[in-house]
Write a protein that holds these residues in place. Structure first.
Motif, PDB file in Angstrom:
ATOM      1  N   THR A  91     112.350 -79.758  40.808  1.00 30.04           N
ATOM      2  CA  THR A  91     111.764 -80.991  39.842  1.00 30.04           C
ATOM      3  C   THR A  91     110.533 -81.535  40.765  1.00 30.04           C
ATOM      4  N   ALA A  92     109.680 -81.754  40.004  1.00 27.93           N
ATOM      5  CA  ALA A  92     108.295 -82.255  40.590  1.00 27.93           C
ATOM      6  C   ALA A  92     107.121 -82.101  39.633  1.00 27.93           C
ATOM      7  N   VAL A  93     106.199 -82.951  39.978  1.00 27.53           N
ATOM      8  CA  VAL A  93     104.868 -82.711  39.022  1.00 27.53           C
ATOM      9  C   VAL A  93     104.062 -81.727  39.809  1.00 27.53           C
ATOM     10  N   TYR A  94     103.671 -80.646  39.081  1.00 26.91           N
ATOM     11  CA  TYR A  94     103.060 -79.587  39.612  1.00 26.91           C
ATOM     12  C   TYR A  94     101.436 -79.567  39.414  1.00 26.91           C
ATOM     13  N   TYR A  95     100.678 -79.344  40.374  1.00 26.09           N
ATOM     14  CA  TYR A  95      99.191 -79.593  40.488  1.00 26.09           C
ATOM     15  C   TYR A  95      98.399 -77.997  40.679  1.00 26.09           C
ATOM     16  N   CYS A  96      97.293 -78.015  39.903  1.00 25.84           N
ATOM     17  CA  CYS A  96      96.270 -76.949  40.120  1.00 25.84           C
ATOM     18  C   CYS A  96      95.258 -77.311  41.119  1.00 25.84           C
ATOM     19  N   ASN A  97      95.011 -76.674  41.903  1.00 27.21           N
ATOM     20  CA  ASN A  97      93.948 -77.171  43.032  1.00 27.21           C
ATOM     21  C   ASN A  97      92.936 -75.930  43.357  1.00 27.21           C
ATOM     22  N   THR A  98      92.054 -76.355  43.654  1.00 30.34           N
ATOM     23  CA  THR A  98      90.982 -75.475  44.092  1.00 30.34           C
ATOM     24  C   THR A  98      89.685 -76.163  45.248  1.00 30.34           C
ATOM     25  N   GLY A  99      88.964 -75.343  45.731  1.00 35.19           N
ATOM     26  CA  GLY A  99      87.820 -76.045  46.530  1.00 35.19           C
ATOM     27  C   GLY A  99      88.251 -75.819  48.014  1.00 35.19           C
ATOM     28  N   GLY A 100      87.024 -76.307  48.869  1.00 31.51           N
ATOM     29  CA  GLY A 100      87.412 -76.342  50.381  1.00 31.51           C
ATOM     30  C   GLY A 100      87.229 -74.765  50.753  1.00 31.51           C
ATOM     31  N   PRO A 101      87.570 -74.584  52.160  1.00 28.06           N
ATOM     32  CA  PRO A 101      87.688 -73.380  52.575  1.00 28.06           C
ATOM     33  C   PRO A 101      88.602 -72.588  51.909  1.00 28.06           C
ATOM     34  N   ASP A 102      88.287 -71.094  52.246  1.00 27.52           N
ATOM     35  CA  ASP A 102      89.312 -69.991  51.489  1.00 27.52           C
ATOM     36  C   ASP A 102      90.510 -69.925  52.399  1.00 27.52           C
ATOM     37  N   VAL A 103      91.133 -71.052  52.434  1.00 25.91           N
ATOM     38  CA  VAL A 103      92.549 -71.090  53.343  1.00 25.91           C
ATOM     39  C   VAL A 103      93.624 -71.256  52.004  1.00 25.91           C
ATOM     40  N   TYR A 104      94.678 -70.389  52.194  1.00 27.03           N
ATOM     41  CA  TYR A 104      95.360 -70.542  50.974  1.00 27.03           C
ATOM     42  C   TYR A 104      96.131 -72.069  50.910  1.00 27.03           C
ATOM     43  N   THR A 105      96.589 -72.340  51.841  1.00 28.30           N
ATOM     44  CA  THR A 105      97.323 -73.754  52.053  1.00 28.30           C
ATOM     45  C   THR A 105      96.554 -75.046  51.984  1.00 28.30           C
ATOM     46  N   TYR A 106      95.343 -74.905  52.089  1.00 24.49           N
ATOM     47  CA  TYR A 106      94.324 -76.018  52.031  1.00 24.49           C
ATOM     48  C   TYR A 106      94.344 -76.815  50.944  1.00 24.49           C
ATOM     49  N   PHE A 107      94.301 -78.289  51.231  1.00 27.54           N
ATOM     50  CA  PHE A 107      94.480 -79.229  50.196  1.00 27.54           C
ATOM     51  C   PHE A 107      93.000 -79.509  49.650  1.00 27.54           C
ATOM     52  N   GLY A 108      92.387 -78.691  48.825  1.00 32.38           N
ATOM     53  CA  GLY A 108      90.932 -78.544  48.175  1.00 32.38           C
ATOM     54  C   GLY A 108      90.779 -80.018  47.416  1.00 32.38           C
TER      55      GLY A 108
END
Length: 121
Positions: A91-108
């Motif tokens: 249970t959570a709010v799910y967010y789509c994300n992109t941008g920044g370096p091509d690092v899988y876990t990066y907070f773009g």
């Protein structure tokens, strides 16, 4: 700039399934590494899953590995998260994300508005 719009959240019983979608616009979607994050009430935002530009590379948080599947349709500029065997702790709010370096876990820098997923026990 990238605009991201999530859809597909809702209420489901434990053990059930949901599929989230994220529609992207503003940049060439097929060149972007895409990610899903989630934030539960009172907790920090956390990484869920990521997929590279072609869909040939994926990465998952241990908590969802084997239950969630990230995928993309570059022709439709859309990212997906198939969630199976859902648990109340998902249970959570799910967010789509992109941008920044091509690092899988990066907070773009680019985020959608979020989609609420509630799993009842």
């Amino acid at each position: 700039q990238v605009q991201l719009v999530e859809s597909g959240g809702g209420l489901v019983q434990a053990g059930g399934s949901l599929r989230l979608s994220c529609a992207a616009s503003g940049r060439t979607f097929s060149s972007l590494l895409m990610r899903w994050f989630r934030q539960a009430p009172g907790k920090a935002r956390e990484f869920v899953a990521a997929i590279n530009w072609s869909g040939g590379g994926t990465y998952y948080a241990d908590s969802v590995k084997g239950r969630f599947t990230i995928s993309r349709d570059n022709a439709k500029n859309t990212l997906y998260l198939q969630m199976n065997t859902l648990k109340p702790e998902d249970t959570a709010v799910y967010y789509c994300n992109t941008g920044g370096p091509d690092v899988y876990t990066y907070f773009g820098p680019y985020w959608g508005q979020g989609a609420q997923v509630t799993v009842s026990s």
